[in-house]
Design a protein around this motif. Structure first.
Motif, short mmCIF file in Angstrom:
data_model
loop_
_atom_site.label_atom_id
_atom_site.label_comp_id
_atom_site.label_asym_id
_atom_site.label_seq_id
_atom_site.Cartn_x
_atom_site.Cartn_y
_atom_site.Cartn_z
N GLN A 1 0.83 -1.21 0.00
CA GLN A 1 0.00 0.00 0.00
C GLN A 1 0.86 1.26 0.00
O GLN A 1 0.60 2.21 -0.75
CB GLN A 1 -0.92 -0.01 1.22
N LEU A 2 1.87 1.30 0.86
CA LEU A 2 2.73 2.47 0.94
C LEU A 2 3.53 2.68 -0.34
O LEU A 2 3.73 3.82 -0.79
CB LEU A 2 3.66 2.36 2.15
N ALA A 3 3.97 1.59 -0.96
CA ALA A 3 4.70 1.70 -2.22
C ALA A 3 3.80 2.24 -3.32
O ALA A 3 4.22 3.10 -4.12
CB ALA A 3 5.28 0.34 -2.62
N THR A 4 2.57 1.76 -3.38
CA THR A 4 1.63 2.24 -4.38
C THR A 4 1.31 3.71 -4.16
O THR A 4 1.26 4.51 -5.11
CB THR A 4 0.33 1.41 -4.35
N LEU A 5 1.10 4.10 -2.89
CA LEU A 5 0.85 5.50 -2.58
C LEU A 5 2.05 6.37 -2.96
O LEU A 5 1.89 7.49 -3.46
CB LEU A 5 0.52 5.65 -1.09
N ASP A 6 3.24 5.86 -2.74
CA ASP A 6 4.44 6.61 -3.10
C ASP A 6 4.50 6.82 -4.61
O ASP A 6 4.89 7.89 -5.09
CB ASP A 6 5.68 5.88 -2.60
N ARG A 7 4.09 5.80 -5.37
CA ARG A 7 4.02 5.93 -6.82
C ARG A 7 2.97 6.96 -7.24
O ARG A 7 3.19 7.81 -8.09
CB ARG A 7 3.70 4.58 -7.46
N LEU A 8 1.79 6.85 -6.65
CA LEU A 8 0.70 7.78 -6.99
C LEU A 8 1.10 9.23 -6.74
O LEU A 8 0.70 10.13 -7.49
CB LEU A 8 -0.54 7.45 -6.15
N SER A 9 1.86 9.45 -5.69
CA SER A 9 2.20 10.82 -5.28
C SER A 9 3.52 11.31 -5.86
O SER A 9 3.93 12.45 -5.59
CB SER A 9 2.28 10.90 -3.75
N GLY A 10 4.20 10.49 -6.62
CA GLY A 10 5.49 10.90 -7.16
C GLY A 10 6.57 10.98 -6.11
O GLY A 10 7.44 11.85 -6.16
N GLY A 11 6.52 10.07 -5.14
CA GLY A 11 7.57 10.01 -4.12
C GLY A 11 7.43 11.02 -3.00
O GLY A 11 8.43 11.53 -2.49
N ARG A 12 6.19 11.27 -2.57
CA ARG A 12 5.96 12.28 -1.53
C ARG A 12 5.57 11.69 -0.18
O ARG A 12 5.22 12.43 0.75
CB ARG A 12 4.86 13.24 -1.98
#
Length: 313
Positions: A89-100
């Protein structure tokens, strides 16, 4: 010199405690915070003890509605989740946000209500500290994007690979809550420290301990609750109403363990400046108010300009 950064805690718990369930409004608050120059937006977790909207789902929506602010969890309780889906989940969120993403995490405050939450989810409360450490270790392996194995006391898996990997090769930075005995864990495995000590001197002492013992660079942050009002007495009563509804506990008890301020914007700036002097470099603000749009603007316009913009690293 190092720029002082400011974050905003989304009122996920405040909404739920008031019987309001409007995640779209939360996203709107995040967009407003970004427009006002805040550096980060945060969401907390407590599925049973203090229920609220899921932080990762809320932040996924915020990721799509914003472009600049960092997205933090204040804080996740990894002991309540298996590290494979949480890392995913955190990896996907990091992708969605552009590493934020900033993965703020904690073991769980030692209180009866927290213990009951662990019991409801079938997790031994006594194992929460070790589970937190194993989760961080396991997730950092999973975030490499390679097939990895892990053998711990509470978590074990073989030849597991998650996709997508995070935007950043090392994954989201992990910030840990806690003070006292937890400082050893922060110094050993954390990228950031997100405590809420009610006394500036305690913060200074504990920040010094981390600086002297950390095994990697650690961002010193602060989780602080503010209630702004031109009348300090009225501010205190508003703080009481907000905190006692939030925690279902007396203000005096909560204020004895958490950094809280009630009063004028000018005095709030002076109070925060003392934490900056003590070493804080990223301040996450929780507003004790029913009007977050007004609080966001008031803090940005009347408090932040009076707080030092930079400090020595």
């Amino acid at each position: 010199m190092r720029r002082i950064r400011f974050g905003y805690l989304l009122p996920t718990r405040d909404q739920a405690a008031a019987g309001v369930h409007d995640p779209h409004r939360l996203v709107g608050h995040a967009v407003r915070a970004e427009a006002l120059g805040y550096d980060s937006v945060w969401a907390g977790e407590s599925p049973v003890t203090r229920p609220r909207a899921d932080p990762l789902l809320v932040l996924a929506a915020v990721a799509q509605a914003t472009r600049r602010v960092e997205l933090g969890t204040a804080v996740l309780l990894p002991a309540l989740r298996h590290p494979i889906p949480l890392a995913h989940q955190l990896a996907t969120l990091d992708r969605l946000s552009g590493g934020r993403v900033i993965a703020g995490m904690g073991a769980g405050f030692p209180a009866d209500a927290t213990r009951a939450q662990f019991t409801a989810l079938g997790v031994d409360f006594a194992t929460r500290n070790r589970r937190l450490e194993e989760s961080v270790e396991a997730m950092r392996l999973l975030w490499t994007g390679e097939a990895v194995s892990f053998q711990g006391e509470h978590v074990a898996f073989e030849d597991v690979r998650i996709a997508p990997p995070p935007s950043r090769p090392a994954g989201p930075p992990v910030w840990l809550a806690g003070g006292g005995p937890a400082l050893r864990r922060v110094a050993r495995i954390a990228d950031g420290w997100l405590p809420y000590p009610p006394e500036h001197g305690v913060y200074a002492d504990e920040a010094a301990t981390i600086r002297e013992t950390a095994q990697r660079p650690v961002t010193p942050a602060l989780y602080a609750t503010l209630c702004l009002d031109g009348d300090p007495g009225r501010a205190r009563e508003r703080l009481r109403a907000s905190i006692e509804r939030y925690y279902n506990a007396p203000l005096e008890f909560v204020a004895s363990v958490q950094a809280m301020f009630a009063g004028t914007p000018e005095d709030a700036a002076a109070w925060l400046a003392r934490y900056i002097e003590a070493g804080a470099r990223h301040i996450v603000v929780r507003f004790a108010t029913g009007d977050h749009e007004a609080a966001l603007a008031e803090f940005a316009g009347r408090v932040r300009p009076l707080v030092p913009a930079e400090a020595r690293s």
